[in-house]
Design an enzyme around this catalytic site. Structure first.
Site, PDB file in Angstrom:
ATOM      1  N   GLU A   1      -2.797  -7.307   7.228  1.00  0.00           N
ATOM      2  CA  GLU A   1      -1.453  -7.194   7.785  1.00  0.00           C
ATOM      3  C   GLU A   1      -1.281  -8.099   8.994  1.00  0.00           C
ATOM      4  O   GLU A   1      -2.260  -8.518   9.617  1.00  0.00           O
ATOM      5  CB  GLU A   1      -1.177  -5.726   8.165  1.00  0.00           C
ATOM      6  CG  GLU A   1       0.175  -5.449   8.790  1.00  0.00           C
ATOM      7  CD  GLU A   1       1.374  -5.784   7.920  1.00  0.00           C
ATOM      8  OE1 GLU A   1       1.541  -6.965   7.550  1.00  0.00           O
ATOM      9  OE2 GLU A   1       2.176  -4.877   7.638  1.00  0.00           O
TER      10      GLU A   1
ATOM     11  N   HIS B   1       0.821  -1.210   0.000  1.00  0.00           N
ATOM     12  CA  HIS B   1       0.000   0.000   0.000  1.00  0.00           C
ATOM     13  C   HIS B   1       0.856   1.261   0.000  1.00  0.00           C
ATOM     14  O   HIS B   1       2.049   1.235   0.315  1.00  0.00           O
ATOM     15  CB  HIS B   1      -0.921   0.015   1.229  1.00  0.00           C
ATOM     16  CG  HIS B   1      -0.173   0.030   2.525  1.00  0.00           C
ATOM     17  ND1 HIS B   1       0.380   1.180   3.061  1.00  0.00           N
ATOM     18  CD2 HIS B   1       0.143  -0.966   3.379  1.00  0.00           C
ATOM     19  CE1 HIS B   1       0.992   0.890   4.188  1.00  0.00           C
ATOM     20  NE2 HIS B   1       0.874  -0.416   4.416  1.00  0.00           N
TER      21      HIS B   1
END
Length: 177
Positions: free
Chosen positions: A80, A8
């Site tokens: 994550e 990201h």
């Protein structure tokens, strides 16, 4: 099959050196610009599938990187790593490279083990459809597990910390379908 794994774009916690983990932090203006730049690099590739984690920073990145041209499949397996007690901690205070160079099945700070991340990565890879090009937008820690699985790395012989990816960079893996 070409699999593009992208981290990201930048968040405020990235520039403040905080461990983000599961904390849902959005992209900052630099992260938005990074994703727009990545769009320019990838705009001539047709993606059959685009996947991302359920966290805001990956959903924003996936939308910007694809120019909103594709449906984005949000998959919780791509989330994550849960960093447990280190969530929100300045990572310069804690040696993050040491955090990766431990027994794969041990948790020392209530974090998700590397073994569990590898399990999640394998579970995700096992369900990928046959396609020519797939884009996966995920996170720095989970990228390491996904790369290890996709490239058949012997994780007992490498420190996964060495698999680094900057914000909005991607790693391409070519696999036989």
């Amino acid at each position: 099959m070409n699999i593009y794994i992208m981290r990201h774009g930048q968040t405020d916690w990235n520039i403040n050196h905080k461990v983000q983990g599961l904390t849902d932090i959005p992209l900052n203006s630099t992260g938005i610009a990074q994703a727009q730049e990545a769009f320019e690099k990838l705009k001539n590739i047709h993606f059959d599938y685009v996947y991302c984690s359920p966290l805001t920073r990956t959903k924003q990145t996936a939308a910007l990187v694809t120019g909103n041209k594709y449906p984005i499949i949000v998959d919780p397996l791509l989330i994550e790593r849960d960093f447990g007690d280190l969530e929100g901690v300045d990572f310069w205070v804690y040696d993050m490279s040491d955090f990766w160079d431990r027994p794969l099945d041990k948790s020392f700070n209530n974090e998700e083990t590397v073994m569990h991340m590898l399990y999640r990565a394998q579970k995700f890879v096992d369900k990928l459809p046959k396609a020519e090009n797939i884009l996966i937008v995920t996170h720095g820690a989970f990228y390491r597990a996904l790369r290890a699985v996709l490239t058949d790395v012997d994780v007992t012989k490498v420190n996964l910390y060495d698999f680094k990816l900057n914000n909005c960079e991607f790693f391409k893996v070519e696999r036989n379908s």
